[in-house]
Write an enzyme that holds these catalytic residues in place. Structure first.
Site, PDB file in Angstrom:
ATOM      1  N   GLU A  68       0.817  -1.204   0.000  1.00  0.00           N
ATOM      2  CA  GLU A  68       0.000   0.000   0.000  1.00  0.00           C
ATOM      3  C   GLU A  68       0.864   1.273   0.000  1.00  0.00           C
ATOM      4  O   GLU A  68       1.770   1.421   0.828  1.00  0.00           O
ATOM      5  CB  GLU A  68      -0.932  -0.017   1.227  1.00  0.00           C
ATOM      6  CG  GLU A  68      -1.851   1.186   1.344  1.00  0.00           C
ATOM      7  CD  GLU A  68      -2.715   1.399   0.118  1.00  0.00           C
ATOM      8  OE1 GLU A  68      -3.331   0.429  -0.353  1.00  0.00           O
ATOM      9  OE2 GLU A  68      -2.766   2.547  -0.383  1.00  0.00           O
ATOM     10  N   THR A  90      -5.596   1.455  -5.719  1.00  0.00           N
ATOM     11  CA  THR A  90      -5.130   0.067  -5.552  1.00  0.00           C
ATOM     12  C   THR A  90      -5.748  -0.848  -6.602  1.00  0.00           C
ATOM     13  O   THR A  90      -5.061  -1.690  -7.195  1.00  0.00           O
ATOM     14  CB  THR A  90      -5.519  -0.510  -4.170  1.00  0.00           C
ATOM     15  OG1 THR A  90      -5.197   0.423  -3.166  1.00  0.00           O
ATOM     16  CG2 THR A  90      -4.813  -1.831  -3.902  1.00  0.00           C
ATOM     17  N   HIS A 106      -1.551   3.267   4.795  1.00  0.00           N
ATOM     18  CA  HIS A 106      -2.541   4.019   4.008  1.00  0.00           C
ATOM     19  C   HIS A 106      -2.738   5.400   4.625  1.00  0.00           C
ATOM     20  O   HIS A 106      -2.740   5.544   5.842  1.00  0.00           O
ATOM     21  CB  HIS A 106      -3.881   3.260   3.992  1.00  0.00           C
ATOM     22  CG  HIS A 106      -4.837   3.766   2.948  1.00  0.00           C
ATOM     23  ND1 HIS A 106      -5.503   4.958   3.061  1.00  0.00           N
ATOM     24  CD2 HIS A 106      -5.213   3.231   1.756  1.00  0.00           C
ATOM     25  CE1 HIS A 106      -6.254   5.146   1.998  1.00  0.00           C
ATOM     26  NE2 HIS A 106      -6.094   4.103   1.182  1.00  0.00           N
ATOM     27  N   ASP A 144       1.784  -0.113  -4.819  1.00  0.00           N
ATOM     28  CA  ASP A 144       0.592   0.006  -5.673  1.00  0.00           C
ATOM     29  C   ASP A 144       0.466   1.382  -6.322  1.00  0.00           C
ATOM     30  O   ASP A 144       0.014   1.500  -7.456  1.00  0.00           O
ATOM     31  CB  ASP A 144      -0.697  -0.406  -4.928  1.00  0.00           C
ATOM     32  CG  ASP A 144      -1.054   0.495  -3.753  1.00  0.00           C
ATOM     33  OD1 ASP A 144      -0.232   1.329  -3.339  1.00  0.00           O
ATOM     34  OD2 ASP A 144      -2.191   0.348  -3.235  1.00  0.00           O
ATOM     35  N   HIS A 145       0.878   2.418  -5.617  1.00  0.00           N
ATOM     36  CA  HIS A 145       0.787   3.795  -6.135  1.00  0.00           C
ATOM     37  C   HIS A 145       1.425   4.731  -5.124  1.00  0.00           C
ATOM     38  O   HIS A 145       1.854   4.299  -4.064  1.00  0.00           O
ATOM     39  CB  HIS A 145      -0.675   4.197  -6.391  1.00  0.00           C
ATOM     40  CG  HIS A 145      -1.571   3.939  -5.212  1.00  0.00           C
ATOM     41  ND1 HIS A 145      -1.525   4.706  -4.056  1.00  0.00           N
ATOM     42  CD2 HIS A 145      -2.479   2.972  -4.969  1.00  0.00           C
ATOM     43  CE1 HIS A 145      -2.395   4.221  -3.184  1.00  0.00           C
ATOM     44  NE2 HIS A 145      -2.987   3.154  -3.699  1.00  0.00           N
TER      45      HIS A 145
HETATM   46  C1  GP9 Z   1      -8.586  -0.705   0.506  1.00  0.00           C
HETATM   47  C2  GP9 Z   1      -7.165  -0.594   0.096  1.00  0.00           C
HETATM   48  C3  GP9 Z   1      -6.822   0.844  -0.154  1.00  0.00           C
HETATM   49  O1  GP9 Z   1      -9.078  -1.980   0.620  1.00  0.00           O
HETATM   50  O2  GP9 Z   1      -6.835  -1.428  -0.947  1.00  0.00           O
HETATM   51  O3  GP9 Z   1      -7.335   1.316  -1.321  1.00  0.00           O
HETATM   52  P1  GP9 Z   1      -6.816   2.677  -1.992  1.00  0.00           P
HETATM   53  O4  GP9 Z   1      -7.486   3.817  -1.295  1.00  0.00           O
HETATM   54  O5  GP9 Z   1      -5.341   2.754  -1.822  1.00  0.00           O
HETATM   55  O6  GP9 Z   1      -7.217   2.542  -3.409  1.00  0.00           O
HETATM   56 MN    MN Z   2      -3.678   1.629  -2.364  1.00  0.00          MN
END
Ligand code: GP9
Ligand code: MN
Length: 397
Positions: free
Chosen positions: A36, A78, A194, A253-254
């Site tokens: 994340e 994500t 996150h 992921d980003h």
């Molecule tokens: C939520 C997690 C975060 O289940 O994958 O999502 P994001 O906000 O990073 O897209």
């Molecule tokens: Mn994410």
């Protein structure tokens, strides 16, 4: 309609180029870890003399490490990264394809791996199954099972921010994994790192940074926590005998720090705020680990969309299914890494917010330098959109 479809499908059919690494992971279990909000700058970075990712740094010494991979996600965050990795297609310009196109036919990695090697596919993630409409989209992508929140013991004590913390998440996942049919393709999606990067004192293995941006200061601690969680995960996999016969793919992921806060990162890294440096911050780490292999770092450009063909290459699968990604072991550096808004980066030029930069001179340059590549970018995004909007994969046998 099906004639046009055939043409687009033909144009996007992947063709692989051989390299030494072809097939080195054939038949192995596949573990993907979606980290994340993990940006590239945290790798081999110290703050106050302490490494932010000591485990990932040591893993890189015995892995393929791709240091110039860019975040290509759009509004689906994500889920867009998951989509690119499973389908080799670009995310949608607005909204999330996970939410809007579940009815489509897709040829996901789970489908290909099932067909080529009878793989069982599962996703592990501690959040609600409805988040990003995952429960429905995973079915379209061919997953056999989604271990979501209800598969975990989630308490107030073992949770923070969006849900279960990464350490108990991995710990509980390992017991489930013992029961999984092998070979498997399993994706683990971390959660603790996150926004807004909340963490209790007892989980802080490193002090907060001291920039003027609290978001950045806290980000350091959740990054360090995630690193520890992944270290423990590997340790447990080794104990259970699940490590040796596995290929691991770990990727950010980003971005985690949006442009609004990135002056804090510039401060932390002693960088000046410029378009080029901002683009550098769009890099996410990509680590591919096969037990017993020697480490090698690849600095050539690539994007998340290239992960699927790269993985298939390592697994010895010549897939001809439509895909817009390129095998990273053979990817040519002048091919643009494409962003959803039409921006791109090559080894020579950067188009950012529609302005063309020379990477060599580190300054704005005449637009005509970028124009030929802009055309390639438009075509590639268009092909991807046509496949998605036209649901063209339904025409494939
Ligand atoms: C939520 C997690 C975060 O289940 O994958 O999502 P994001 O906000 O990073 O897209
Ligand atoms: Mn994410």
């Amino acid at each position: 309609e099906s004639k046009d479809a055939a043409k687009i499908i033909e144009n996007t059919q992947a063709s692989d180029t051989d390299s030494d690494s072809f097939g080195i992971a054939e038949g192995k279990n596949v573990i993907l870890i979606s980290m994340e909000s993990t940006q590239g700058f945290v790798i081999n970075q110290k703050v106050n003399g302490e490494e932010l990712t000591p485990f990932l740094n040591s893993l890189i010494d015995e892995s393929y490490y791709f240091s110039s991979i860019y975040d290509q996600t759009a509004q689906g965050k994500t889920s867009d990264s998951e989509f690119m990795i499973d389908t080799g297609l670009y995310p949608m310009e607005s909204g999330a394809v996970f939410v809007r196109k579940t009815e489509n036919t897709f040829i996901g990695l789970p489908h290909i791996l099932k067909q080529e090697g009878d793989y069982y596919s599962a996703v592990f993630h501690g959040n609600d199954p409805t988040f990003w409409n995952r429960e429905n989209m995973y079915e379209s992508l061919g997953y056999d099972h989604f271990y979501a929140k209800e598969s975990y013991k989630v308490t107030e004590e073992n949770s923070v921010n969006y849900g279960i913390k990464d350490v108990p998440f991995f710990e509980q996942s390992v017991s489930i994994m013992e029961e999984l049919p092998q070979p498997y393709y399993a994706r683990f999606i971390t959660l603790t790192n996150h926004f807004p990067f909340l963490l209790e004192q007892e989980d802080q293995f490193i002090d907060e940074a001291e920039t003027e941006e609290g978001v950045v200061n806290r980000y350091i601690t959740t990054i360090r926590y995630q690193d520890e969680a992944i270290r423990l995960f590997f340790e447990q996999l080794k104990e259970k005998g699940l490590y040796e016969n596995t290929i691991f793919v770990l990727y950010g992921d980003h971005y985690g720090i949006s442009e609004k806060y990135d002056h804090g990162v510039m401060d932390l890294l002693n960088m000046k705020t410029s378009a080029l440096n901002r683009m550098k911050l769009k890099q996410v780490p990509l680590i591919i680990h096969v037990p017993g292999q020697e480490g090698k770092t690849f600095t050539r450009n690539g994007g998340e969309i290239d992960i699927r063909p790269t993985l298939l290459h390592l697994m010895g699968i010549h897939s001809e299914e439509p895909s817009l990604g390129k095998n990273l072991f053979a990817r040519s550096n002048d091919h643009p890494v494409i962003f959803r808004n039409g921006d791109f980066v090559t080894d020579k030029y950067l188009l950012k917010d529609k302005r063309c930069y020379s990477l060599e001179k580190e300054e704005l340059t005449d637009a005509h330098h970028c124009e030929p590549t802009e055309e390639i970018v438009r075509e590639e995004l268009e092909m991807s959109d046509e496949i998605i909007y036209g649901d063209l994969l339904r025409f494939i046998e």
